[in-house]
Write a protein that holds these residues in place. Structure first.
Motif, PDB file in Angstrom:
ATOM      1  N   ALA A  87      10.757  -7.434 -13.352  1.00 55.76           N
ATOM      2  CA  ALA A  87       9.801  -7.677 -14.436  1.00 55.76           C
ATOM      3  C   ALA A  87       8.398  -7.832 -13.893  1.00 55.76           C
ATOM      4  N   ALA A  88       7.462  -7.071 -14.468  1.00 55.71           N
ATOM      5  CA  ALA A  88       6.046  -7.073 -14.085  1.00 55.71           C
ATOM      6  C   ALA A  88       5.820  -6.553 -12.674  1.00 55.71           C
ATOM      7  N   MET A  89       6.854  -6.058 -12.016  1.00 58.59           N
ATOM      8  CA  MET A  89       6.699  -5.446 -10.705  1.00 58.59           C
ATOM      9  C   MET A  89       6.335  -3.979 -10.913  1.00 58.59           C
ATOM     10  N   SER A  90       5.265  -3.536 -10.301  1.00 61.48           N
ATOM     11  CA  SER A  90       4.797  -2.172 -10.541  1.00 61.48           C
ATOM     12  C   SER A  90       4.076  -1.635  -9.325  1.00 61.48           C
TER      13      SER A  90
ATOM     14  N   GLN B  22       8.582  -6.031   7.602  1.00 57.49           N
ATOM     15  CA  GLN B  22       8.459  -5.875   6.157  1.00 57.49           C
ATOM     16  C   GLN B  22       7.201  -5.068   5.882  1.00 57.49           C
ATOM     17  N   PRO B  23       7.085  -4.473   4.695  1.00 57.40           N
ATOM     18  CA  PRO B  23       5.832  -3.783   4.368  1.00 57.40           C
ATOM     19  C   PRO B  23       4.661  -4.765   4.446  1.00 57.40           C
TER      20      PRO B  23
ATOM     21  N   VAL C 297       0.911 -14.016  -6.643  1.00 59.15           N
ATOM     22  CA  VAL C 297       1.462 -12.674  -6.654  1.00 59.15           C
ATOM     23  C   VAL C 297       1.354 -12.088  -5.250  1.00 59.15           C
ATOM     24  N   VAL C 298       2.421 -11.446  -4.797  1.00 58.00           N
ATOM     25  CA  VAL C 298       2.400 -10.772  -3.502  1.00 58.00           C
ATOM     26  C   VAL C 298       2.107  -9.295  -3.725  1.00 58.00           C
ATOM     27  N   VAL C 299       1.125  -8.774  -3.008  1.00 59.02           N
ATOM     28  CA  VAL C 299       0.777  -7.356  -3.059  1.00 59.02           C
ATOM     29  C   VAL C 299       1.102  -6.767  -1.699  1.00 59.02           C
ATOM     30  N   SER C 300       1.876  -5.691  -1.688  1.00 56.18           N
ATOM     31  CA  SER C 300       2.276  -5.091  -0.413  1.00 56.18           C
ATOM     32  C   SER C 300       1.990  -3.604  -0.411  1.00 56.18           C
TER      33      SER C 300
ATOM     34  N   LEU D 203       2.204  -2.130  -4.087  1.00 57.22           N
ATOM     35  CA  LEU D 203       3.255  -2.689  -4.930  1.00 57.22           C
ATOM     36  C   LEU D 203       2.928  -4.139  -5.260  1.00 57.22           C
ATOM     37  N   VAL D 204       2.954  -4.470  -6.551  1.00 59.56           N
ATOM     38  CA  VAL D 204       2.684  -5.836  -7.014  1.00 59.56           C
ATOM     39  C   VAL D 204       4.014  -6.513  -7.321  1.00 59.56           C
ATOM     40  N   ARG D 205       4.214  -7.708  -6.740  1.00 58.32           N
ATOM     41  CA  ARG D 205       5.519  -8.374  -6.842  1.00 58.32           C
ATOM     42  C   ARG D 205       5.338  -9.841  -7.226  1.00 58.32           C
TER      43      ARG D 205
END
Length: 483
Positions: free
Chosen positions: A128-131, A93-94, A155-158, A118-120
């Motif tokens: 939604a709110a993923m950017s 995964q990233p 929040v997961v940041v990848s 990427l914020v997830r």
């Protein structure tokens, strides 16, 4: 019994169920309905994200949830838990990290290798709110919004994978074993939400090894999560390496598309499996004698000032699916169904970074030599075209004395705009918004993804309007697989 409060969906047609309850889909309402109706079980995997979010609470309240267990749904929906599951299974995964404190932002970005990231958030619909964040100020704003949307979960940041291909598998499993599956390929590069992407089935450019790897990953996830019912896995592929983006334990928005394209009713089979009924199924989605394309529809013309730029948060308000003998025919049918018109007067090119400019060189020659359309180009793109000997007219990006992109669009001198952003400002906004808005307001077809632009030009070269045949769905479905 059907519980739904959306009047625009087929499921609120009283002819498709024994009883329709037109009310909000909330925990309180579902518990009230269960208390009054005494159902044998509740299905949460056929109504999108909202009912899926209720699975764990319904289970804790003593309600029987049919299909995949709520605990396993939670393991897939919680970004942190799912990322850890992938690590345990040895599935790539990233690179990722989870964070609860915005103060950790700089450290997280550095450990992921820098921007873009990427914020997830977890348990969200349509991204939604993923950017994607390209710089620190934008990252801080995105983090704040993501935590507001899903405050109970970290929040997961990848790391954001650039120039990667994206594809997905829709499947039905029974007690951890896949019984029905289909793989769809995105024409656009990764970074466009799957609901906004142009899907192709069967995939046309994926390596066989990539498809096999994805199939094995999906099987491993189905077993680990003990899936019974529908699920969808989204993948990245780059240099034949396959990475998992996410897994949704519910019917995805592409379920109807793959069902029509393959002739196998995925939703019906998923429901049968959740009810404990098993029967023979056909898996020939890679062996179809036709190509199907799903194209998104947008309503940017109704949103004054909105930038019609696609990203990881869903923007489309509808979609169409069309078939053809090959990708070119299916793609052009789908685009025409969304309002696309074959260009006849001229094409405006603004092609972003230098690498993208030269990557489009072959398609630019097609526009000039095969389609015989005049090319208008912004300064950087015009310079590249001149280097490789393609004639064009240089235009300004903004209104100015002399040729400029805005007036060309407004006067109808161009009837196709290809605009690929080159850079982002300190607020993360891509350049070229004036050109994109002018195209939307003038009703001129606009393409903002380089891969899609290349596919469109190649399709226009291969097919004329008179070449596009109109056949009923049954005509394609009757062909079945070519083997």
């Amino acid at each position: 019994i059907m519980l739904n409060c959306n009047p625009e969906t087929v499921s609120t047609d009283y002819d498709v169920c024994d009883r329709l309850i037109f009310d909000e889909v909330s925990l309180e309402t579902v518990l009230d309905v269960c208390e009054h109706e005494r159902p044998d079980g509740v299905v949460v995997s056929m109504g999108g994200q909202v009912p899926n979010n209720l699975a764990l609470d319904l289970h804790r309240a003593g309600i029987r949830v049919l299909g995949t267990s709520p605990e396993d749904i939670d393991r897939a929906e919680d970004r942190n838990k799912f990322s850890r599951l992938l690590d345990e299974l040895g599935i790539d995964q990233p690179r990722w990290m989870h964070m609860r404190d915005i103060a950790d932002a700089d450290t997280v970005v550095a450990q992921l290798g820098g921007f873009p990231v990427l914020v997830r958030p977890s348990y969200v619909l349509s991204g939604a709110a993923m950017s994607v964040a390209h710089e620190p100020n934008e990252f801080a704003r995105i983090l704040a919004r993501a935590q507001d949307v899903s405050p109970e979960h970290p929040v997961v940041v990848s790391a954001f994978e650039t120039h990667a291909r994206e594809f997905e598998i829709d499947a039905v499993a029974d007690r951890g074993e896949i019984v029905l599956w289909a793989i769809s390929e995105h024409i656009e590069d990764a970074g466009v939400h799957s609901g906004d992407a142009t899907l192709v089935l069967p995939p046309q450019t994926l390596y066989i090894a990539t498809i096999r790897r994805a199939r094995r990953i999906a099987a491993a996830l189905a077993k680990a999560l003990e899936i019974t019912g529908p699920f969808n896995v989204q993948f990245l592929a780059k240099h034949n390496a396959v990475k998992v983006i996410e897994c949704n334990l519910r019917a995805s928005r592409s379920f109807p598309f793959v069902s029509k394209a393959t002739g196998s009713n995925f939703a019906r089979e998923a429901m049968r499996r959740m009810l404990g009924s098993a029967g023979p199924v056909r898996n020939d989605s890679l062996n179809l004698d036709h190509v199907a394309v799903k194209a998104p529809m947008f309503s940017f013309s109704r949103l004054v000032g909105a930038d019609p730029m696609l990203g990881v948060e869903m923007m489309s308000t509808g979609e169409v699916g069309c078939f053809g003998d090959d990708l070119h025919e299916a793609l052009l049918h789908a685009l025409r169904a969304t309002g696309f018109r074959f260009p006849k007067r001229g094409v405006l090119l603004s092609l972003g970074p230098v690498a993208d400019k030269f990557w489009f060189a072959g398609e630019a020659r097609v526009i000039a030599n095969d389609l015989k359309l005049p090319i208008y180009a912004t300064a950087g793109t015009a310079e590249m075209l001149a280097e490789i000997g393609i004639a064009c007219t240089t235009v300004e990006k903004r209104r100015a004395p002399g040729p400029n992109a805005i007036e060309l669009i407004e006067t109808g001198a161009v009837d196709l705009v290809i605009n690929i952003p080159r850079e982002y400002d300190q607020f993360g906004r891509p350049d070229g918004v004036l050109i994109r808005r002018a195209a939307v307001e003038a009703g001129v077809p606009l393409v903002t993804d380089l891969q899609l632009a290349r596919a469109v030009i190649e399709a226009l070269r291969a097919k004329r309007p008179s070449d596009l045949r109109v056949l009923p769905w049954q005509g394609f479905a009757a062909r079945g697989g070519s083997g």
